[in-house]
Motif scaffolding. Structure first.
Motif: not given
Length: 115
Positions: A57-64, A79-84
């Motif tokens: 996996t790779t993530y943008a810094t803003s969402v890590r 899937y993309l689980q988005m919390n907070s």
């Protein structure tokens, strides 16, 4: 041809969660990487998260630390689980499937986060 259909977007308040899904169908032999991108209002499209066929996996810094990408290869679904969630996460979210010599995009799903 491969079709990607996203679902799960909506309107939520800051701090809440959403789960996006992207199902691939069509002429699928095997899909390489899959990823989520977003287009915030007035800004350029940016990578949110990506996952390889082996699960790297790779993530943008803003969402890590807040977002988690996963995939079910048997279902050709990512899937993309988005919390907070934060107001700055407001955007149209797009699914992308890609590999050597090809890429496909979904139609996008709107995520709006109110403060």
């Amino acid at each position: 041809q491969v079709q990607l259909v996203e679902s799960g977007g909506g309107l939520v308040q800051a701090g809440e969660s959403l789960r996006l899904s992207c199902a691939a169908s069509g002429s699928i032999f095997s899909i390489g990487g899959m990823g989520w991108y977003r287009l915030p209002p007035g800004k350029q499209r940016e990578l949110v998260a990506a996952i390889t066929s082996s699960g790297t996996t790779t993530y943008a810094t803003s969402v890590r630390g807040r977002f988690t990408i996963s995939r079910d290869n048997a279902k050709n679904t990512v899937y993309l689980q988005m919390n907070s969630l934060k107001p700055e996460d407001t955007a149209v979210y797009y699914c992308r499937a890609y590999g050597p010599g090809y890429e496909y995009w979904g139609q996008g799903t709107q995520v709006t986060v109110s403060s």
